[in-house]
Motif scaffolding. Structure first.
Motif, PDB file in Angstrom:
ATOM      1  N   LEU A 244       0.876  -1.165   0.000  1.00  0.00           N
ATOM      2  CA  LEU A 244       0.000   0.000   0.000  1.00  0.00           C
ATOM      3  C   LEU A 244       0.915   1.216   0.000  1.00  0.00           C
ATOM      4  CD1 LEU A 244      -2.680   1.561   0.307  1.00  0.00           C
ATOM      5  CD2 LEU A 244      -2.509   1.183   2.779  1.00  0.00           C
ATOM      6  N   PHE A 245       0.927   1.945  -1.079  1.00  0.00           N
ATOM      7  CA  PHE A 245       1.850   3.080  -1.251  1.00  0.00           C
ATOM      8  C   PHE A 245       1.031   4.296  -1.672  1.00  0.00           C
ATOM      9  CE2 PHE A 245       5.324   4.894  -4.234  1.00  0.00           C
ATOM     10  CZ  PHE A 245       5.672   5.854  -3.293  1.00  0.00           C
ATOM     11  N   THR A 246       0.896   5.258  -0.756  1.00  0.00           N
ATOM     12  CA  THR A 246      -0.003   6.371  -1.050  1.00  0.00           C
ATOM     13  C   THR A 246       0.357   7.605  -0.225  1.00  0.00           C
ATOM     14  OG1 THR A 246      -2.345   6.922  -1.348  1.00  0.00           O
ATOM     15  CG2 THR A 246      -1.739   5.842   0.733  1.00  0.00           C
ATOM     16  N   SER A 247      -0.262   8.704  -0.583  1.00  0.00           N
ATOM     17  CA  SER A 247      -0.163   9.947   0.189  1.00  0.00           C
ATOM     18  C   SER A 247      -1.535  10.594   0.182  1.00  0.00           C
ATOM     19  CB  SER A 247       0.880  10.888  -0.419  1.00  0.00           C
ATOM     20  OG  SER A 247       1.004  12.059   0.364  1.00  0.00           O
ATOM     21  N   PRO A 248      -2.269  10.506   1.307  1.00  0.00           N
ATOM     22  CA  PRO A 248      -3.603  11.104   1.362  1.00  0.00           C
ATOM     23  C   PRO A 248      -3.521  12.631   1.271  1.00  0.00           C
ATOM     24  CG  PRO A 248      -3.224   9.593   3.197  1.00  0.00           C
ATOM     25  CD  PRO A 248      -1.902   9.851   2.563  1.00  0.00           C
ATOM     26  N   PRO A 249      -4.615  13.287   0.934  1.00  0.00           N
ATOM     27  CA  PRO A 249      -4.616  14.759   0.983  1.00  0.00           C
ATOM     28  C   PRO A 249      -4.333  15.225   2.405  1.00  0.00           C
ATOM     29  CG  PRO A 249      -6.855  13.895   0.787  1.00  0.00           C
ATOM     30  CD  PRO A 249      -5.936  12.745   0.571  1.00  0.00           C
ATOM     31  N   TYR A 250      -3.668  16.364   2.534  1.00  0.00           N
ATOM     32  CA  TYR A 250      -3.323  16.892   3.848  1.00  0.00           C
ATOM     33  C   TYR A 250      -4.425  17.812   4.348  1.00  0.00           C
ATOM     34  CZ  TYR A 250       1.413  15.371   2.526  1.00  0.00           C
ATOM     35  OH  TYR A 250       2.498  14.638   2.121  1.00  0.00           O
ATOM     36  N   TYR A 251      -4.637  17.812   5.630  1.00  0.00           N
ATOM     37  CA  TYR A 251      -5.674  18.635   6.253  1.00  0.00           C
ATOM     38  C   TYR A 251      -5.392  20.130   6.036  1.00  0.00           C
ATOM     39  CZ  TYR A 251      -8.376  20.828  10.031  1.00  0.00           C
ATOM     40  OH  TYR A 251      -9.217  21.634  10.763  1.00  0.00           O
ATOM     41  N   ASP A 308       1.452 -10.357   4.628  1.00  0.00           N
ATOM     42  CA  ASP A 308       2.770  -9.754   4.865  1.00  0.00           C
ATOM     43  C   ASP A 308       2.939  -8.431   4.116  1.00  0.00           C
ATOM     44  OD1 ASP A 308       3.619 -11.907   6.475  1.00  0.00           O
ATOM     45  OD2 ASP A 308       4.080 -13.088   4.681  1.00  0.00           O
ATOM     46  N   ALA A 309       1.854  -7.797   3.757  1.00  0.00           N
ATOM     47  CA  ALA A 309       1.919  -6.552   2.989  1.00  0.00           C
ATOM     48  C   ALA A 309       2.672  -5.464   3.745  1.00  0.00           C
ATOM     49  CB  ALA A 309       0.513  -6.066   2.666  1.00  0.00           C
ATOM     50  N   ILE A 310       3.316  -4.604   2.990  1.00  0.00           N
ATOM     51  CA  ILE A 310       4.009  -3.439   3.534  1.00  0.00           C
ATOM     52  C   ILE A 310       3.140  -2.207   3.299  1.00  0.00           C
ATOM     53  CG2 ILE A 310       6.043  -1.946   3.307  1.00  0.00           C
ATOM     54  CD1 ILE A 310       7.613  -4.460   2.533  1.00  0.00           C
ATOM     55  N   ILE A 311       3.092  -1.337   4.282  1.00  0.00           N
ATOM     56  CA  ILE A 311       2.316  -0.102   4.200  1.00  0.00           C
ATOM     57  C   ILE A 311       3.296   1.063   4.154  1.00  0.00           C
ATOM     58  CG2 ILE A 311       0.448   1.242   5.212  1.00  0.00           C
ATOM     59  CD1 ILE A 311      -0.178  -1.790   4.566  1.00  0.00           C
ATOM     60  N   TYR A 312       3.188   1.893   3.131  1.00  0.00           N
ATOM     61  CA  TYR A 312       4.077   3.047   3.011  1.00  0.00           C
ATOM     62  C   TYR A 312       3.205   4.278   2.724  1.00  0.00           C
ATOM     63  CZ  TYR A 312       8.512   5.470   2.160  1.00  0.00           C
ATOM     64  OH  TYR A 312       9.592   6.308   2.257  1.00  0.00           O
ATOM     65  N   LEU A 329      -3.855   4.210  11.067  1.00  0.00           N
ATOM     66  CA  LEU A 329      -3.060   3.109  10.525  1.00  0.00           C
ATOM     67  C   LEU A 329      -2.760   2.074  11.608  1.00  0.00           C
ATOM     68  CD1 LEU A 329      -0.545   5.005   8.202  1.00  0.00           C
ATOM     69  CD2 LEU A 329      -2.383   3.467   7.485  1.00  0.00           C
ATOM     70  N   SER A 330      -2.468   2.524  12.818  1.00  0.00           N
ATOM     71  CA  SER A 330      -2.197   1.591  13.919  1.00  0.00           C
ATOM     72  C   SER A 330      -3.415   0.739  14.240  1.00  0.00           C
ATOM     73  CB  SER A 330      -1.771   2.368  15.170  1.00  0.00           C
ATOM     74  OG  SER A 330      -0.553   3.038  14.963  1.00  0.00           O
TER      75      SER A 330
END
Length: 370
Positions: A244-251, A308-312, A329-330
């Motif tokens: 999972l490789f993403t960057s959500p919009p910032y507040y 075993d997915a990696i989250i970035y 995320l936690s």
């Protein structure tokens, strides 16, 4: 190794640059993350795809990428570079738009706000209105490719775009723009739009087409699209995702719709900037709405990731955005450890260019492993 692919001397690098877009992933960063945190043949997910740099990197590095983007400008950039039509078809379509431009009436020109006559010559404006009317950019690969290249050059430096002098990444307010041009006695450039586009199309295709492996970016809302993918994963029609490789919009950083109003106009939007009232398409002034979006999206993502997915996730270092992202995320990935890496801004930020002089701590990369 992956940085070699990004040189404009090859097809992958040349197509990777399609689309000026606010707060976009640096291309080198996206290629580095994909190469380091996934393997050839694995599946990569980006639910906030922007102009699909992450998905493009996945395709170029022989992974399968699936992205979702709600803004049609970003989506169109991604679609065009992932699956460009043949050069011959795009050139023919460009020529046809030139013919249609001759049928645009004076009434159609006069119906536009005065900004447009300050921004473009009549010849260019006829071409743009013809493209706006005739191109089925959301259905046709050829039309999508041509429209994406038009959007790249819709506004920017007077010497290299259709428009009077403007920023390339953001469309300024019409009243401000008119005053700015009047004070400097600046007129729009006199160009032949068909020939202008031929030169840009020829340059883009000069090194060939980028490789793809069915990676895609979908236009839509992740809060609903991810549920569709979830059903496919449960029935075996789609394999789970490994990164999972993403960057959500910032507040409270920017309104992507307001900032891209002129390109959105080309995609049959309003002829002036508006603050959209549609869900998930604003500046995220509400803390509750922002928390809801991130919670819903990341929870749905958690259901379609491999064990075993990696989250970035790259996010804003300001306290509310960062703490909200970390907490969610936690919660949705409880069995993964979390590593935080600060990414301080090394140069003036894009928001500073638009008048925001507040001190910013930079960005943060959140990396989670099993």
């Amino acid at each position: 190794m992956s940085h070699e692919l990004l040189k404009i001397s090859n097809a992958t690098g040349r197509w990777s640059g399609i689309g000026p877009y606010y707060a976009m992933f640096p291309r080198e960063f996206a290629f580095d993350v994909v190469e380091k945190y996934s393997e050839i043949g694995q599946n990569i997910l980006d639910p906030f795809a922007g102009r699909a740099t992450s998905i493009y990197a996945a395709a170029a590095l022989k992974r399968y990428g699936y992205g979702i983007e709600i803004n049609p400008v970003g989506w169109l950039y991604g679609k065009a570079k992932l699956n460009p039509a043949s050069k011959g078809k795009v050139l023919l379509r460009n020529s046809k738009i030139g013919e249609i431009a001759n049928t645009i009436t004076i009434d159609e020109l006069n119906s536009l706000p005065e900004f447009f006559s300050y921004c473009y010559t009549e010849t260019v404006l006829r071409y743009l209105l013809a493209a706006r009317k005739a191109l089925s950019w959301d259905k046709s690969s050829t039309d999508a490719t041509l429209m994406a290249i038009i959007l790249v050059h819709l506004h920017g430096n007077r010497e290299s775009s259709f428009s009077n002098q403007m920023r390339q990444g953001k469309a300024m307010h019409p009243d401000y723009s008119i005053r700015w041009w009047q004070e400097r006695n600046m007129l729009p450039p006199e160009i032949d739009p068909v020939e202008f586009m031929i030169n840009r199309i020829e340059w883009r295709y000069a090194k060939g087409l980028p490789e793809n492996n069915e990676s895609k970016v979908i236009l839509g809302d992740s809060t609903s699209r991810l549920k569709e993918i979830g059903r496919k994963v449960r029935t075996g029609k789609q394999s789970p995702f490994d990164l999972l490789f993403t960057s959500p919009p910032y507040y409270k950083i920017t309104n992507y719709y307001y900032d891209q109003w002129l390109r959105l106009w080309m995609l049959n939007g309003n002829n002036k900037p508006t603050w959209t009232g549609e869900k998930w398409k604003g500046k995220f002034e509400s803390m509750t709405a922002y928390q809801t979006l991130l919670n819903d999206v990341f929870e749905d993502c958690s259901k379609i990731m491999s064990k075993d997915a990696i989250i970035y996730v790259r996010t804003d270092a300001r306290k509310f955005t960062l703490e909200t992202t970390k907490d969610i995320l936690s919660r949705v990935f409880p069995n993964k450890s979390m590593k935080i890496t600060a990414q301080p801004f090394s140069k003036e930020t894009q928001t500073a260019l638009y008048g925001d002089k507040t001190i910013k701590p930079g960005e943060v990369d959140i990396i989670m492993h099993s």
